[in-house]
Design a protein around this motif. Sequence first.
Motif, PDB file in Angstrom:
ATOM      1  N   GLN A 216     -11.648   3.349  30.125  1.00 56.09           N
ATOM      2  CA  GLN A 216     -11.377   4.616  29.438  1.00 56.09           C
ATOM      3  C   GLN A 216     -10.152   5.327  29.996  1.00 56.09           C
ATOM      4  O   GLN A 216      -9.652   6.259  29.375  1.00 56.09           O
ATOM      5  CB  GLN A 216     -12.600   5.532  29.504  1.00 56.09           C
ATOM      6  N   ALA A 217      -9.682   4.898  31.178  1.00 57.24           N
ATOM      7  CA  ALA A 217      -8.425   5.436  31.693  1.00 57.24           C
ATOM      8  C   ALA A 217      -7.282   4.737  30.963  1.00 57.24           C
ATOM      9  O   ALA A 217      -7.153   3.518  31.029  1.00 57.24           O
ATOM     10  CB  ALA A 217      -8.330   5.198  33.203  1.00 57.24           C
TER      11      ALA A 217
ATOM     12  N   ILE B 294      -7.666  -3.594  42.819  1.00 52.40           N
ATOM     13  CA  ILE B 294      -6.366  -4.269  42.911  1.00 52.40           C
ATOM     14  C   ILE B 294      -5.389  -3.668  41.914  1.00 52.40           C
ATOM     15  O   ILE B 294      -4.213  -3.432  42.224  1.00 52.40           O
ATOM     16  CB  ILE B 294      -6.529  -5.788  42.676  1.00 52.40           C
ATOM     17  N   GLN B 295      -5.893  -3.416  40.705  1.00 53.97           N
ATOM     18  CA  GLN B 295      -5.044  -2.864  39.652  1.00 53.97           C
ATOM     19  C   GLN B 295      -4.461  -1.520  40.071  1.00 53.97           C
ATOM     20  O   GLN B 295      -3.272  -1.258  39.890  1.00 53.97           O
ATOM     21  CB  GLN B 295      -5.854  -2.704  38.371  1.00 53.97           C
ATOM     22  N   ILE B 296      -5.284  -0.655  40.633  1.00 52.37           N
ATOM     23  CA  ILE B 296      -4.820   0.672  41.053  1.00 52.37           C
ATOM     24  C   ILE B 296      -3.862   0.567  42.238  1.00 52.37           C
ATOM     25  O   ILE B 296      -2.879   1.302  42.323  1.00 52.37           O
ATOM     26  CB  ILE B 296      -6.024   1.571  41.402  1.00 52.37           C
ATOM     27  N   SER B 297      -4.133  -0.344  43.152  1.00 50.56           N
ATOM     28  CA  SER B 297      -3.306  -0.456  44.355  1.00 50.56           C
ATOM     29  C   SER B 297      -1.914  -1.015  44.078  1.00 50.56           C
ATOM     30  O   SER B 297      -0.940  -0.617  44.729  1.00 50.56           O
ATOM     31  CB  SER B 297      -4.012  -1.332  45.399  1.00 50.56           C
ATOM     32  N   VAL B 298      -1.787  -1.941  43.122  1.00 43.59           N
ATOM     33  CA  VAL B 298      -0.487  -2.580  42.873  1.00 43.59           C
ATOM     34  C   VAL B 298       0.340  -1.860  41.821  1.00 43.59           C
ATOM     35  O   VAL B 298       1.557  -2.043  41.758  1.00 43.59           O
ATOM     36  CB  VAL B 298      -0.671  -4.064  42.455  1.00 43.59           C
ATOM     37  N   GLU B 299      -0.276  -1.056  40.985  1.00 40.41           N
ATOM     38  CA  GLU B 299       0.429  -0.369  39.902  1.00 40.41           C
ATOM     39  C   GLU B 299       0.821   1.032  40.364  1.00 40.41           C
ATOM     40  O   GLU B 299      -0.031   1.908  40.544  1.00 40.41           O
ATOM     41  CB  GLU B 299      -0.448  -0.285  38.662  1.00 40.41           C
ATOM     42  N   LYS B 300       2.097   1.274  40.561  1.00 51.45           N
ATOM     43  CA  LYS B 300       2.573   2.556  41.077  1.00 51.45           C
ATOM     44  C   LYS B 300       2.237   3.709  40.137  1.00 51.45           C
ATOM     45  O   LYS B 300       2.027   4.840  40.567  1.00 51.45           O
ATOM     46  CB  LYS B 300       4.081   2.496  41.318  1.00 51.45           C
TER      47      LYS B 300
ATOM     48  N   LEU C 179      -0.377   4.216  38.683  1.00 50.71           N
ATOM     49  CA  LEU C 179      -1.772   4.612  38.864  1.00 50.71           C
ATOM     50  C   LEU C 179      -2.003   5.323  40.198  1.00 50.71           C
ATOM     51  O   LEU C 179      -3.145   5.654  40.528  1.00 50.71           O
ATOM     52  CB  LEU C 179      -2.679   3.379  38.775  1.00 50.71           C
ATOM     53  N   HIS C 180      -0.954   5.534  40.961  1.00 52.75           N
ATOM     54  CA  HIS C 180      -1.091   6.223  42.242  1.00 52.75           C
ATOM     55  C   HIS C 180      -1.142   7.729  42.007  1.00 52.75           C
ATOM     56  O   HIS C 180      -0.271   8.492  42.439  1.00 52.75           O
ATOM     57  CB  HIS C 180       0.053   5.845  43.183  1.00 52.75           C
ATOM     58  N   GLN C 181      -2.161   8.146  41.290  1.00 50.08           N
ATOM     59  CA  GLN C 181      -2.398   9.545  40.959  1.00 50.08           C
ATOM     60  C   GLN C 181      -3.729   9.974  41.565  1.00 50.08           C
ATOM     61  O   GLN C 181      -4.602   9.144  41.821  1.00 50.08           O
ATOM     62  CB  GLN C 181      -2.424   9.728  39.440  1.00 50.08           C
ATOM     63  N   PRO C 182      -3.897  11.291  41.802  1.00 54.86           N
ATOM     64  CA  PRO C 182      -5.138  11.766  42.442  1.00 54.86           C
ATOM     65  C   PRO C 182      -6.413  11.273  41.762  1.00 54.86           C
ATOM     66  O   PRO C 182      -7.333  10.816  42.437  1.00 54.86           O
ATOM     67  CB  PRO C 182      -5.004  13.286  42.329  1.00 54.86           C
ATOM     68  N   MET C 183      -6.456  11.326  40.428  1.00 54.86           N
ATOM     69  CA  MET C 183      -7.670  10.927  39.718  1.00 54.86           C
ATOM     70  C   MET C 183      -8.015   9.470  39.981  1.00 54.86           C
ATOM     71  O   MET C 183      -9.164   9.125  40.258  1.00 54.86           O
ATOM     72  CB  MET C 183      -7.485  11.145  38.212  1.00 54.86           C
ATOM     73  N   HIS C 184      -7.017   8.591  39.907  1.00 49.02           N
ATOM     74  CA  HIS C 184      -7.264   7.165  40.092  1.00 49.02           C
ATOM     75  C   HIS C 184      -7.542   6.820  41.545  1.00 49.02           C
ATOM     76  O   HIS C 184      -8.351   5.937  41.839  1.00 49.02           O
ATOM     77  CB  HIS C 184      -6.073   6.366  39.573  1.00 49.02           C
ATOM     78  N   ILE C 185      -6.867   7.524  42.467  1.00 50.95           N
ATOM     79  CA  ILE C 185      -7.101   7.254  43.890  1.00 50.95           C
ATOM     80  C   ILE C 185      -8.506   7.693  44.286  1.00 50.95           C
ATOM     81  O   ILE C 185      -9.206   6.997  45.026  1.00 50.95           O
ATOM     82  CB  ILE C 185      -6.032   7.958  44.746  1.00 50.95           C
ATOM     83  N   LEU C 186      -8.939   8.849  43.780  1.00 52.00           N
ATOM     84  CA  LEU C 186     -10.313   9.284  44.039  1.00 52.00           C
ATOM     85  C   LEU C 186     -11.325   8.313  43.427  1.00 52.00           C
ATOM     86  O   LEU C 186     -12.377   8.051  43.995  1.00 52.00           O
ATOM     87  CB  LEU C 186     -10.539  10.692  43.473  1.00 52.00           C
ATOM     88  N   PHE C 187     -10.971   7.774  42.266  1.00 55.66           N
ATOM     89  CA  PHE C 187     -11.847   6.828  41.588  1.00 55.66           C
ATOM     90  C   PHE C 187     -12.092   5.571  42.424  1.00 55.66           C
ATOM     91  O   PHE C 187     -13.133   4.928  42.298  1.00 55.66           O
ATOM     92  CB  PHE C 187     -11.248   6.450  40.231  1.00 55.66           C
ATOM     93  N   CYS C 188     -11.134   5.220  43.305  1.00 52.59           N
ATOM     94  CA  CYS C 188     -11.292   4.022  44.151  1.00 52.59           C
ATOM     95  C   CYS C 188     -12.554   4.085  45.015  1.00 52.59           C
ATOM     96  O   CYS C 188     -13.098   3.059  45.401  1.00 52.59           O
ATOM     97  CB  CYS C 188     -10.064   3.840  45.045  1.00 52.59           C
ATOM     98  N   ASN C 189     -12.999   5.306  45.326  1.00 51.77           N
ATOM     99  CA  ASN C 189     -14.223   5.454  46.124  1.00 51.77           C
ATOM    100  C   ASN C 189     -15.435   4.876  45.400  1.00 51.77           C
ATOM    101  O   ASN C 189     -16.350   4.350  46.035  1.00 51.77           O
ATOM    102  CB  ASN C 189     -14.483   6.935  46.430  1.00 51.77           C
ATOM    103  N   LEU C 190     -15.429   4.985  44.077  1.00 50.42           N
ATOM    104  CA  LEU C 190     -16.590   4.556  43.295  1.00 50.42           C
ATOM    105  C   LEU C 190     -16.780   3.035  43.308  1.00 50.42           C
ATOM    106  O   LEU C 190     -17.880   2.562  43.608  1.00 50.42           O
ATOM    107  CB  LEU C 190     -16.473   5.083  41.871  1.00 50.42           C
TER     108      LEU C 190
END
Length: 313
Positions: free
Chosen positions: A293-294, A46-52, A54-65
Amino acid sequence: MDNLTFRYSILLMEGLQVTHLSTHLAFMLFLLAYIFIIVSNIGILIQISVEKRLHQPMHILFCNLPLNDLLGTTVLLPRLMSHILTDPSERYITYVECAMQAFLGHVYGTASHTILMIMAFDRYVAICNPLRYPTIMSNNMMVKLSAGAWGAAVVLVGILIGLSVRLSHCRSVIQNLFCDNASLFKLSCENTMINNVYGLTFTVVLLTSSLGSVVFTYLRIVMVCFKSKNKATNSKAIKTCSAHLAVYIIMMVSGFTIIFLHRFPASSESRHLPSIMFHVIPPSLNPIIYGLQAKEIRQRLFKLFYKSKVNSM
């Protein structure tokens, strides 16, 4: 006895053997672990999806985990907790449910490797080719990497479970905490050589490619760090690598222990702990290690915590 007697019928699952006095304690421990995993992983998503920001490749790839961690934990813990409170003679599961649990469980295990591989590649590009990072890690590349990680897991595991489901079976007891491929084909009285060959090949290829790519990636990162004179960059790279490798090692040790002990039926009780660790420890640690750690996620969480604390005063 007809070998098809038990097909699509009810199976009896061994489950976790606990004493009567420890039943409720074990249930509460697993429940707390499950709640923490669900809340922390969904919170990160939720944090990554709502925070613009955080819309970076590293964080978006991290969503898979966290998505994979939610899958792996949900495959095991709810039914395990239910069986803890159930008499061992009544821990039933249908064959179809067992096959589905085995499929999802192996998808989780396989995707754990493929996702960490693409995340290692992302870190490699970010540290070794920082100027080309925005070009290489485009939205199109992120979609391809994520689709490749999940697609490979689904296809390879689909073949693995399909080879076991095709077999007739003459046994009705799953001698494990949960259903997996080995438990499925052990129900059969047929020749399972094809299953063993494919399963062994699949395991060797997955582990070799996973371990090889991660080792190569981080050796390259270490070489770049040694050559670089930027202490801040090196410190950040080492911190990221240490966190990644810690989770990777836990996953590998648990996975290897399960595979090794499956070859020795007399040690069935000994593989219960690593089986639980594989589905509980990484999903519990990943939100802490990768989330906190991010810097952007950590700062956002601290702001939310501080705001809620102020509002409550």
